[in-house]
Design a protein around this motif. Structure first.
Motif, PDB file in Angstrom:
ATOM      1  N   THR A 141       0.796  -1.132  -0.064  1.00  0.00           N
ATOM      2  CA  THR A 141      -0.144  -0.285   0.024  1.00  0.00           C
ATOM      3  C   THR A 141       0.909   1.264  -0.008  1.00  0.00           C
ATOM      4  OG1 THR A 141      -0.222   0.032   2.437  1.00  0.00           O
ATOM      5  CG2 THR A 141      -1.973  -1.075   1.058  1.00  0.00           C
TER       6      THR A 141
ATOM      7  N   GLY B 222      -1.494  -1.843  -7.859  1.00  0.00           N
ATOM      8  CA  GLY B 222      -2.670  -1.250  -7.716  1.00  0.00           C
ATOM      9  C   GLY B 222      -3.151  -0.496  -6.663  1.00  0.00           C
ATOM     10  N   ARG B 223      -2.496  -0.742  -5.378  1.00  0.00           N
ATOM     11  CA  ARG B 223      -2.999  -0.142  -3.912  1.00  0.00           C
ATOM     12  C   ARG B 223      -2.188   1.209  -4.046  1.00  0.00           C
ATOM     13  NH1 ARG B 223      -4.746  -4.975  -0.104  1.00  0.00           N
ATOM     14  NH2 ARG B 223      -6.463  -5.505  -1.388  1.00  0.00           N
TER      15      ARG B 223
ATOM     16  N   THR C  96      -1.995   4.116  -4.601  1.00  0.00           N
ATOM     17  CA  THR C  96      -2.760   5.141  -5.128  1.00  0.00           C
ATOM     18  C   THR C  96      -2.081   6.631  -5.038  1.00  0.00           C
ATOM     19  OG1 THR C  96      -3.582   5.604  -2.954  1.00  0.00           O
ATOM     20  CG2 THR C  96      -5.175   4.359  -4.484  1.00  0.00           C
ATOM     21  N   SER C  97      -1.230   6.754  -4.454  1.00  0.00           N
ATOM     22  CA  SER C  97      -0.140   7.914  -4.406  1.00  0.00           C
ATOM     23  C   SER C  97       0.408   7.870  -5.720  1.00  0.00           C
ATOM     24  CB  SER C  97       0.606   7.890  -3.063  1.00  0.00           C
ATOM     25  OG  SER C  97       1.794   6.794  -3.403  1.00  0.00           O
TER      26      SER C  97
ATOM     27  N   SER D  82      -1.026   7.740  -8.598  1.00  0.00           N
ATOM     28  CA  SER D  82      -1.816   8.393  -9.660  1.00  0.00           C
ATOM     29  C   SER D  82      -2.406   9.529  -9.474  1.00  0.00           C
ATOM     30  CB  SER D  82      -3.216   7.176  -9.586  1.00  0.00           C
ATOM     31  OG  SER D  82      -4.243   7.558 -10.466  1.00  0.00           O
ATOM     32  N   TYR D  83      -1.579  10.318 -10.489  1.00  0.00           N
ATOM     33  CA  TYR D  83      -1.790  11.863 -10.288  1.00  0.00           C
ATOM     34  C   TYR D  83      -1.468  12.418 -11.752  1.00  0.00           C
ATOM     35  CZ  TYR D  83       3.150  11.635  -9.404  1.00  0.00           C
ATOM     36  OH  TYR D  83       4.343  11.606  -9.927  1.00  0.00           O
TER      37      TYR D  83
ATOM     38  N   LEU E 187       0.925   5.200 -12.218  1.00  0.00           N
ATOM     39  CA  LEU E 187      -0.109   4.514 -12.103  1.00  0.00           C
ATOM     40  C   LEU E 187      -1.562   5.219 -12.476  1.00  0.00           C
ATOM     41  CD1 LEU E 187      -0.790   1.476 -10.340  1.00  0.00           C
ATOM     42  CD2 LEU E 187       1.416   2.441 -10.392  1.00  0.00           C
ATOM     43  N   THR E 188      -1.396   6.354 -13.167  1.00  0.00           N
ATOM     44  CA  THR E 188      -2.330   7.081 -13.822  1.00  0.00           C
ATOM     45  C   THR E 188      -3.017   6.272 -14.988  1.00  0.00           C
ATOM     46  OG1 THR E 188      -1.252   9.117 -13.308  1.00  0.00           O
ATOM     47  CG2 THR E 188      -2.773   9.257 -14.891  1.00  0.00           C
TER      48      THR E 188
ATOM     49  N   GLU F  77      -7.278   8.502 -18.191  1.00  0.00           N
ATOM     50  CA  GLU F  77      -7.217   9.767 -17.363  1.00  0.00           C
ATOM     51  C   GLU F  77      -6.282  10.817 -18.017  1.00  0.00           C
ATOM     52  OE1 GLU F  77      -6.174  10.387 -12.946  1.00  0.00           O
ATOM     53  OE2 GLU F  77      -7.135   8.479 -13.193  1.00  0.00           O
TER      54      GLU F  77
ATOM     55  N   THR G  18      -2.168   1.295 -17.438  1.00  0.00           N
ATOM     56  CA  THR G  18      -1.556   2.918 -16.927  1.00  0.00           C
ATOM     57  C   THR G  18      -0.368   3.318 -17.990  1.00  0.00           C
ATOM     58  OG1 THR G  18       0.283   1.516 -15.742  1.00  0.00           O
ATOM     59  CG2 THR G  18      -1.900   1.705 -14.780  1.00  0.00           C
TER      60      THR G  18
END
Ligand code: FAD
Length: 286
Positions: free
Chosen positions: A10, A53-54, A56-57, A59-60, A74-75, A79, A110
């Motif tokens: 995570t 996948g976890r 999330t930091s 994905s930006y 991970l974006t 998106e 991604t």
């Protein structure tokens, strides 16, 4: 499928620590659009899958003045394609992401997975090389940053170490005098990978002279192809139809394309010539 241990860290720190412990037995999975096909076809048989996948930091999409767009690995490609920020700062980049596969694939795939897969028949790499984009990678040893041009080394082979995670894509802003275009030619279904892709980035002076020129051809060899002897024909020149035709002919003669199910070597040479010309003309009129 054989039993595979699934790890789902995570945090990026946990992810690189797990990678350093498992080394070559471990395969990373992000959107899974490529990895799942490789597993199903028994092309890979890792004992451990490390899911990103976890994280999330990672994905930006951000913009930093003086640096450009910063896109987390991970974006989702979809998106990045739809991002108002990417569209405003770099419309050609947003357009390129929109050229990848179809909406279903782009929703899962991604930005980092596309680059890390290093499939020669991909859309974004040649555009990112032409835009002089960079990537960041993290391991237990820390971060390192290097050009996308150095990331892809060979067919499905990158400069990433086995324990490194690609974390960020950095794309410099176009200047007010930058003109750019990406053209993709498909020889099978409209959603297919490119037979040939051409990115053209031109720096045009107010006097109509081309100060800088980067034309990069993708999907024709193991790495994106930039032919400096052909580019030199346009630097410091007005890009007349004749000059553009000479540059396009230079690319077609210097590149040694592969033959595959999307086109033979001969066929690709014809397409390269046409597509380089069109990509330069489209960039000029953008
Ligand atoms: C039907 C179909 C059509 C396609 N058409 C096109 C197309 O037209 N143009 C195009 O460019 N591409 C196309 N693709 C390829 C698609 O873009 C890639 O499959 C996708 O981008 C991979 O992203 P992913 O997140 O799913 O990666 P995954 O499948 O999860 O991983 C791909 C590879 O990258 C590694 N990896 C993933 N993330 C990282 C990371 N952050 N750091 C280090 N290694 C990592 C994995 O270990 C694996 O080796 C197509 C794919 C499909 C299935």
């Amino acid at each position: 499928m054989p039993n595979i241990e699934l790890l789902q860290p995570t945090s990026i720190e946990e992810a690189v620590s797990l990678l350093s412990q498992h080394g070559n037995d471990c395969k990373m999975i992000a959107g899974g659009t490529a990895v799942v096909i490789m597993l199903r076809n028994h092309l890979i048989a890792p004992s451990v899958l490390l899911s990103l996948g976890r994280l999330t930091s990672l994905s930006y999409i951000r913009h930093e003045p003086g640096v450009g767009l910063r896109i987390g690995a991970l974006t989702a490609i979809r998106e990045a394609e739809l991002s108002a920020l990417v569209r405003a700062k770099n419309p050609t980049l947003a357009h390129t992401f929109g050229e990848v596969a179809n909406v279903r694939v782009r929703n899962a795939a991604t930005v980092g997975g596309n680059l890390s897969e290093a499939d020669y028949a991909s859309d974004p790499p040649c555009v990112l090389v032409a835009m002089q984009a960079r990537v960041k990678a993290r391991s237990v040893r820390g971060d390192r940053e290097f050009p996308v041009a150095q990331l892809i080394r060979d067919f499905y082979e990158t400069a990433l170490e086995p324990d490194e995670i690609l974390t960020e894509l950095i794309v410099p802003d176009p200047t007010p005098s930058t003109r750019s275009a990406y053209l993709k030619y498909v020889s099978r279904s409209s959603e297919d990978r490119p037979c040939v892709g051409v990115a053209s980035v031109l720096e045009m002076g107010a006097d109509g002279v081309c100060n800088e020129l980067r034309v990069v051809v993708g999907a024709v060899a193991q790495t994106p192809q930039e032919i400096q002897s052909a580019e030199a024909l346009g630097k410091g020149q007005r890009l007349t139809d004749k000059t553009i035709e000479e540059i396009a002919a230079g690319y077609a003669s210097e590149i040694d394309p592969i033959s595959d199910m999307r086109g033979s070597e001969w066929y690709r040479k014809q397409v390269i010539r046409v597509l380089v010309r069109r990509a330069m003309q489209q960039a000029l009129s953008s």
